[in-house]
Design an enzyme around this catalytic site. Structure first.
Site, PDB file in Angstrom:
ATOM      1  NE  ARG A 101      37.449  37.511  36.698  1.00 19.40           N
ATOM      2  CZ  ARG A 101      36.790  37.133  37.472  1.00 19.40           C
ATOM      3  NH1 ARG A 101      36.768  36.036  37.970  1.00 19.40           N
ATOM      4  NH2 ARG A 101      35.491  37.215  36.501  1.00 19.40           N
ATOM      5  CB  THR A 105      41.773  32.339  30.494  1.00 21.87           C
ATOM      6  OG1 THR A 105      42.069  33.446  31.249  1.00 21.87           O
ATOM      7  CG2 THR A 105      42.355  32.179  28.726  1.00 21.87           C
ATOM      8  CG  ASP A 197      33.492  44.645  36.432  1.00 18.62           C
ATOM      9  OD1 ASP A 197      34.114  45.678  37.672  1.00 18.62           O
ATOM     10  OD2 ASP A 197      34.132  43.792  35.838  1.00 18.62           O
ATOM     11  CG  ASP A 200      32.817  47.576  34.850  1.00 17.82           C
ATOM     12  OD1 ASP A 200      33.993  47.928  34.113  1.00 17.82           O
ATOM     13  OD2 ASP A 200      32.093  46.756  34.239  1.00 17.82           O
TER      14      ASP A 200
HETATM   15  C1  PRP Z   1      38.333  42.090  39.842  1.00 17.12           C
HETATM   16  C2  PRP Z   1      38.348  41.799  40.955  1.00 17.12           C
HETATM   17  C3  PRP Z   1      40.265  41.900  41.647  1.00 17.12           C
HETATM   18  C4  PRP Z   1      39.628  40.355  40.233  1.00 17.12           C
HETATM   19  C5  PRP Z   1      38.578  39.452  41.277  1.00 17.12           C
HETATM   20  O1  PRP Z   1      39.148  42.680  39.075  1.00 17.12           O
HETATM   21  O2  PRP Z   1      38.519  43.515  41.038  1.00 17.12           O
HETATM   22  O3  PRP Z   1      40.625  41.789  41.637  1.00 17.12           O
HETATM   23  O4  PRP Z   1      38.590  40.276  39.439  1.00 17.12           O
HETATM   24  O5  PRP Z   1      38.696  37.976  40.626  1.00 17.12           O
HETATM   25  P1  PRP Z   1      39.281  36.870  40.391  1.00 17.12           P
HETATM   26  O6  PRP Z   1      38.988  36.550  42.339  1.00 17.12           O
HETATM   27  O7  PRP Z   1      38.825  35.678  39.724  1.00 17.12           O
HETATM   28  O8  PRP Z   1      40.695  37.286  40.293  1.00 17.12           O
HETATM   29  P2  PRP Z   1      39.498  43.114  37.623  1.00 17.12           P
HETATM   30  O9  PRP Z   1      40.252  42.014  36.672  1.00 17.12           O
HETATM   31  O10 PRP Z   1      37.552  42.806  36.630  1.00 17.12           O
HETATM   32  O11 PRP Z   1      39.740  43.765  37.142  1.00 17.12           O
HETATM   33  P3  PRP Z   1      39.929  45.827  37.506  1.00 17.12           P
HETATM   34  O12 PRP Z   1      39.496  46.238  38.951  1.00 17.12           O
HETATM   35  O13 PRP Z   1      40.286  46.114  36.802  1.00 17.12           O
HETATM   36  O14 PRP Z   1      37.856  46.096  36.564  1.00 17.12           O
HETATM   37  N1  URA Z   2      35.082  40.402  39.728  1.00 16.89           N
HETATM   38  C1  URA Z   2      34.162  41.665  40.361  1.00 16.89           C
HETATM   39  O1  URA Z   2      34.453  42.721  39.982  1.00 16.89           O
HETATM   40  N2  URA Z   2      32.950  41.005  40.157  1.00 16.89           N
HETATM   41  C2  URA Z   2      33.007  39.640  40.543  1.00 16.89           C
HETATM   42  O2  URA Z   2      32.009  39.396  40.795  1.00 16.89           O
HETATM   43  C3  URA Z   2      34.150  39.257  39.973  1.00 16.89           C
HETATM   44  C4  URA Z   2      35.190  39.409  39.860  1.00 16.89           C
END
Ligand code: PRP
Ligand code: URA
Length: 205
Positions: A101, A105, A197, A200
């Protein structure tokens, strides 16, 4: 099309995962265990075929899974759910879709895609722990459909009402399975109360 899986073992593991004092190692283990229980629930209708079996005493007809299962984790956090599924369905094929994400945005940015062939007859399980705005899951599902996938189940841990609404509008025929439907998103797109997160917490970044 949202199904919240209320099994007590799922709920109690999710509660421990939400706890800010749960460290990476325990978080990862709980995620795998919880995913396995969820997969057990969502595969109840998978087809079986007969197979001749010889027991130590005689022959009989057993039944074995007759499904081309394709598991698609959304990178990165979705990979934390991989082991939980593969422990139960070791013959599953695995595709990967890389999305993150954009922090400003909140729009998903695709950076990787590798999917197995013959998606059109596969039982596809798309996995990502978090359904927040829904952007990532919608984009990943678009990719899978573009590559021919039809029979898709989306499996997440925590869903926000905003994400459920957006995903259901974009992909009305795809069931969403979650361990919890939380209250709302905050201004930065994080789920409240949520678990923070997910990536993380899995990877210690
Ligand atoms: C997180 C999560 C989803 C997304 C959800 O990933 O694992 O993929 O956010 O958010 P959304 O419904 O608003 O799209 P992130 O973008 O943090 O990436 P990561 O898995 O690499 O930490
Ligand atoms: N992605 C995450 O990992 N946690 C949230 O709460 C939302 C998006």
């Amino acid at each position: 099309m949202l199904h919240v899986l209320e099994h007590p073992l799922i709920q109690s593991k999710l509660a421990l995962m939400r706890d800010v004092n749960t460290g990476n190692e325990t978080f990862r283990r709980l995620l795998e265990e919880l995913t396995a229980f969820m997969v057990y629930e969502i595969t109840r209708d998978y087809p079986l075929r007969d197979r001749a079996i010889t027991t130590p005493l005689e022959t009989m007809t057993g039944r074995v899974l007759d499904a081309n299962v394709v598991l698609v984790p959304i990178l990165r956090a979705g990979t934390g759910m991989l082991g939980g599924v593969l422990n139960l369905i070791p013959m599953a094929k695995v595709g990967h879709i890389g999305l993150f994400r954009d922090p400003t945005t909140l729009e998903p940015v695709e950076y990787y895609c590798k999917l197995p062939p013959q998606l059109s007859d596969a039982h596809i399980i798309l996995v990502d722990p978090m359904l927040a705005t829904g952007g990532s899951a919608i984009a990943a599902t678009d990719v899978i459909k573009r590559e021919g996938g039809k029979d898709i189940q989306f499996l997440c841990l925590v869903a926000a009402p905003e994400g459920v609404a957006a995903y259901s509008a974009a992909h009305p025929n795809i069931p969403i399975y979650a361990a919890a439907l939380d209250r709302q998103l905050n201004k930065k797109g994080y789920i409240l109360p949520g678990l923070g997160d997910a990536g993380d917490r899995i990877f210690g970044t």
